[in-house]
Design a protein around this motif. Structure first.
Motif, PDB file in Angstrom:
ATOM      1  N   GLY A   1      21.057  51.483  26.245  1.00  0.00           N
ATOM      2  CA  GLY A   1      21.552  52.644  25.920  1.00  0.00           C
ATOM      3  C   GLY A   1      21.809  53.789  27.134  1.00  0.00           C
ATOM      4  N   LEU A   2      21.204  53.312  28.245  1.00  0.00           N
ATOM      5  CA  LEU A   2      21.200  54.225  29.285  1.00  0.00           C
ATOM      6  C   LEU A   2      22.572  54.313  30.155  1.00  0.00           C
ATOM      7  CD1 LEU A   2      17.887  53.524  31.223  1.00  0.00           C
ATOM      8  CD2 LEU A   2      18.422  55.239  29.714  1.00  0.00           C
ATOM      9  N   SER A   3      23.459  53.242  29.762  1.00  0.00           N
ATOM     10  CA  SER A   3      24.773  52.884  30.602  1.00  0.00           C
ATOM     11  C   SER A   3      25.827  52.732  29.781  1.00  0.00           C
ATOM     12  CB  SER A   3      24.435  51.915  31.750  1.00  0.00           C
ATOM     13  OG  SER A   3      23.638  52.018  32.646  1.00  0.00           O
ATOM     14  N   LYS A   4      27.038  53.178  30.223  1.00  0.00           N
ATOM     15  CA  LYS A   4      28.298  52.882  29.515  1.00  0.00           C
ATOM     16  C   LYS A   4      29.143  51.898  30.123  1.00  0.00           C
ATOM     17  CE  LYS A   4      28.231  57.229  26.920  1.00  0.00           C
ATOM     18  NZ  LYS A   4      28.755  58.520  26.616  1.00  0.00           N
ATOM     19  N   SER A   5      29.019  51.871  31.466  1.00  0.00           N
ATOM     20  CA  SER A   5      29.916  51.098  32.247  1.00  0.00           C
ATOM     21  C   SER A   5      29.380  50.344  33.471  1.00  0.00           C
ATOM     22  CB  SER A   5      31.129  52.025  32.846  1.00  0.00           C
ATOM     23  OG  SER A   5      30.213  52.729  33.654  1.00  0.00           O
ATOM     24  N   ALA A   6      30.050  49.281  33.930  1.00  0.00           N
ATOM     25  CA  ALA A   6      29.259  48.604  34.773  1.00  0.00           C
ATOM     26  C   ALA A   6      30.596  48.260  35.909  1.00  0.00           C
ATOM     27  CB  ALA A   6      28.708  47.176  34.379  1.00  0.00           C
ATOM     28  N   GLN A   7      29.793  47.903  37.153  1.00  0.00           N
ATOM     29  CA  GLN A   7      31.038  47.366  38.288  1.00  0.00           C
ATOM     30  C   GLN A   7      30.254  46.451  38.918  1.00  0.00           C
ATOM     31  OE1 GLN A   7      32.934  50.512  40.243  1.00  0.00           O
ATOM     32  NE2 GLN A   7      33.283  49.238  42.223  1.00  0.00           N
ATOM     33  N   LEU A   8      31.334  45.126  39.334  1.00  0.00           N
ATOM     34  CA  LEU A   8      30.844  44.072  40.199  1.00  0.00           C
ATOM     35  C   LEU A   8      31.797  43.735  41.292  1.00  0.00           C
ATOM     36  CD1 LEU A   8      28.496  41.703  39.895  1.00  0.00           C
ATOM     37  CD2 LEU A   8      30.340  40.330  38.859  1.00  0.00           C
ATOM     38  N   ASN A   9      31.366  43.689  42.402  1.00  0.00           N
ATOM     39  CA  ASN A   9      32.224  43.445  43.533  1.00  0.00           C
ATOM     40  C   ASN A   9      31.588  41.996  44.096  1.00  0.00           C
ATOM     41  OD1 ASN A   9      33.526  45.995  43.336  1.00  0.00           O
ATOM     42  ND2 ASN A   9      32.042  46.853  44.752  1.00  0.00           N
ATOM     43  N   LEU A  10      32.372  40.965  44.290  1.00  0.00           N
ATOM     44  CA  LEU A  10      32.239  39.830  44.813  1.00  0.00           C
ATOM     45  C   LEU A  10      32.921  39.731  45.943  1.00  0.00           C
ATOM     46  CD1 LEU A  10      32.754  37.674  41.734  1.00  0.00           C
ATOM     47  CD2 LEU A  10      30.106  38.751  42.447  1.00  0.00           C
ATOM     48  N   HIS A  11      31.948  39.482  47.217  1.00  0.00           N
ATOM     49  CA  HIS A  11      32.512  39.359  48.376  1.00  0.00           C
ATOM     50  C   HIS A  11      32.408  37.854  49.234  1.00  0.00           C
ATOM     51  CE1 HIS A  11      32.751  43.906  48.751  1.00  0.00           C
ATOM     52  NE2 HIS A  11      31.297  43.955  48.288  1.00  0.00           N
ATOM     53  N   PHE A  12      33.464  37.383  49.660  1.00  0.00           N
ATOM     54  CA  PHE A  12      33.327  36.031  49.925  1.00  0.00           C
ATOM     55  C   PHE A  12      34.406  35.787  50.873  1.00  0.00           C
ATOM     56  CE2 PHE A  12      34.614  36.240  45.657  1.00  0.00           C
ATOM     57  CZ  PHE A  12      36.278  35.779  45.826  1.00  0.00           C
ATOM     58  N   ASP A  13      34.314  34.566  51.606  1.00  0.00           N
ATOM     59  CA  ASP A  13      35.364  34.233  52.771  1.00  0.00           C
ATOM     60  C   ASP A  13      36.126  32.945  52.213  1.00  0.00           C
ATOM     61  OD1 ASP A  13      35.047  36.140  54.687  1.00  0.00           O
ATOM     62  OD2 ASP A  13      33.458  34.949  55.580  1.00  0.00           O
ATOM     63  N   LEU A  14      37.195  32.800  51.779  1.00  0.00           N
ATOM     64  CA  LEU A  14      37.911  31.730  51.164  1.00  0.00           C
ATOM     65  C   LEU A  14      38.277  30.738  52.296  1.00  0.00           C
ATOM     66  CD1 LEU A  14      40.383  33.544  49.094  1.00  0.00           C
ATOM     67  CD2 LEU A  14      38.593  32.122  48.257  1.00  0.00           C
ATOM     68  N   THR A  15      37.764  29.775  52.400  1.00  0.00           N
ATOM     69  CA  THR A  15      37.907  28.610  53.266  1.00  0.00           C
ATOM     70  C   THR A  15      39.114  27.717  52.976  1.00  0.00           C
ATOM     71  OG1 THR A  15      35.762  28.903  54.253  1.00  0.00           O
ATOM     72  CG2 THR A  15      36.837  26.969  55.167  1.00  0.00           C
ATOM     73  N   VAL A  16      40.140  27.706  53.569  1.00  0.00           N
ATOM     74  CA  VAL A  16      41.362  27.054  53.003  1.00  0.00           C
ATOM     75  C   VAL A  16      41.826  26.021  54.349  1.00  0.00           C
ATOM     76  CG1 VAL A  16      43.555  27.286  52.054  1.00  0.00           C
ATOM     77  CG2 VAL A  16      41.986  28.790  51.623  1.00  0.00           C
ATOM     78  N   SER A  17      42.262  24.835  53.909  1.00  0.00           N
ATOM     79  CA  SER A  17      42.691  23.825  54.872  1.00  0.00           C
ATOM     80  C   SER A  17      44.362  24.162  54.942  1.00  0.00           C
ATOM     81  CB  SER A  17      42.748  22.466  54.330  1.00  0.00           C
ATOM     82  OG  SER A  17      43.226  21.514  55.207  1.00  0.00           O
ATOM     83  N   ARG A  18      44.665  24.222  56.161  1.00  0.00           N
ATOM     84  CA  ARG A  18      45.985  24.790  56.665  1.00  0.00           C
ATOM     85  C   ARG A  18      46.476  23.510  57.654  1.00  0.00           C
ATOM     86  NH1 ARG A  18      47.290  27.401  52.691  1.00  0.00           N
ATOM     87  NH2 ARG A  18      48.665  28.944  53.408  1.00  0.00           N
ATOM     88  N   PRO A  19      47.818  23.299  57.129  1.00  0.00           N
ATOM     89  CA  PRO A  19      48.459  22.121  58.266  1.00  0.00           C
ATOM     90  C   PRO A  19      49.152  22.784  59.425  1.00  0.00           C
ATOM     91  CG  PRO A  19      49.731  22.483  56.306  1.00  0.00           C
ATOM     92  CD  PRO A  19      48.508  23.325  56.000  1.00  0.00           C
ATOM     93  N   ALA A  20      49.142  21.990  60.453  1.00  0.00           N
ATOM     94  CA  ALA A  20      49.959  22.367  61.666  1.00  0.00           C
ATOM     95  C   ALA A  20      51.211  22.482  61.265  1.00  0.00           C
ATOM     96  CB  ALA A  20      49.701  21.389  62.911  1.00  0.00           C
ATOM     97  N   LEU A  21      52.235  23.244  61.885  1.00  0.00           N
ATOM     98  CA  LEU A  21      53.662  23.371  61.859  1.00  0.00           C
ATOM     99  C   LEU A  21      54.373  21.993  61.970  1.00  0.00           C
ATOM    100  CD1 LEU A  21      54.263  26.642  63.359  1.00  0.00           C
ATOM    101  CD2 LEU A  21      54.108  26.340  60.843  1.00  0.00           C
TER     102      LEU A  21
END
Length: 308
Positions: free
Chosen positions: A104-124
């Motif tokens: 009963g102390l709180s009416k709202s919440a916030q969450l921040n998730l910080h991460f690095d997306l590691t994605v495979s990328r092909p050459a041109l």
């Protein structure tokens, strides 16, 4: 013997003490930078990130409360996120539990998730490929009125100045005329000269650049991270490369020449690409060209609603 030496002694908790004075509401109170092993998956089930740094806060709305139950927030993060795949249902349950944990102390919440997306990328051109890292933040807010989710994503790219490219072409043209005016040249002779070091009269300045994308997510779903990256890189035309061979480097140079961009051009391209993006309701874009000519950087910002 003092009673404080007995195991059954109840330890004091000053946060449960209440003040008789009215205190102002605190918008957010909690913790930031909590390390969590978290599995962020792509649409095909591929793992894009395996850990995150988490910020978690709740509001303190009770008029007489000294503080929140902070350790409960930490324990809930472990319960819902630690070594788990990131899913919408888990986030919904977590946000509700964060508020309920405060009794009963709180009416709202916030969450921040910080991460690095590691994605495979092909050459041109070649069959080479490598991994590119894209910093991302998933922001979630829960209040009595609504649940909202927002994605912040940074996509690097290359930008070549149109003005510098024009001046370089002009310089090359002037030297070519001076050297060959009145001479009978074959196409082969001109081609050989243009391919020689003598033709390196001037080069357009290019710079590593960044597009910071913010999307207000529709339906609060987990976004298609790779799909958004593909959309941005295709719109700009000059994504940074990972592993390359000479043919890839040449193709990259051609891409830059075909996509000469001021910061104004970059944000307009992204506006056109994001205006119909199906997973969002609103977008904001900031681009930054880290100048190689100047000691300062060029920036531009644009925003808009999604039209379906």
């Amino acid at each position: 013997m003092s009673s404080f030496n007995h195991r059954d002694t109840v330890l004091p908790d000053v946060t449960t003490e209440q003040s008789s004075a009215q205190v102002p509401v605190i918008d957010n109170v909690g913790m930031q930078g909590i390390a969590i092993p978290l599995h962020v998956l792509g649409k095909r089930g591929e793992r894009l990130a395996s850990q995150a740094k988490v910020d978690v806060t709740v509001s303190l709305d009770h008029p007489n409360a000294k503080g929140i139950h902070m350790s409960r927030l930490y324990n809930l993060l472990q319960q819902y996120l630690s070594n788990k795949d990131l899913h919408k249902s888990a986030l919904l349950s977590l946000m509700n539990s964060l508020i309920e944990s405060q009794d009963g102390l709180s009416k709202s919440a916030q969450l921040n998730l910080h991460f690095d997306l590691t994605v495979s990328r092909p050459a041109l051109i070649s069959r080479m490929s490598g991994y590119q890292s894209y910093p991302a933040t998933l922001c979630i807010k829960r209040s009595p009125e609504r649940y909202v989710a927002q994605l912040k994503l940074r996509v690097p790219y290359s930008s070549t100045c149109p003005c510098s490219a024009s001046l370089s072409r002009k310089a090359l043209s002037e030297v070519f005329v001076q050297q060959f005016e009145g001479k009978d040249l074959s196409v082969e002779d001109m081609g050989a000269w243009l391919a020689s070091k003598q033709a390196s009269i001037a080069t357009a300045h290019a710079q590593r650049s960044f597009a910071d994308i913010t999307l207000d997510l529709a339906n609060n779903d987990i976004p298609d991270f790779v799909g958004i990256i593909d959309l941005v890189e295709t719109a700009l035309g000059t994504p940074l490369q990972t592993a390359v061979k000479r043919e890839d480097e040449q193709a990259f140079a051609k891409r830059n020449a075909e996509n000469l961009m001021f910061v104004e051009d970059s944000v307009r391209r992204l506006h056109a690409a994001l205006s119909k993006y199906y997973q969002a309701t609103y977008f904001r874009v900031k681009v930054e060209h880290q100048e190689s000519l100047h000691a300062h950087d060029a920036i531009a910002e644009i925003s808009g609603s999604i039209h379906r």
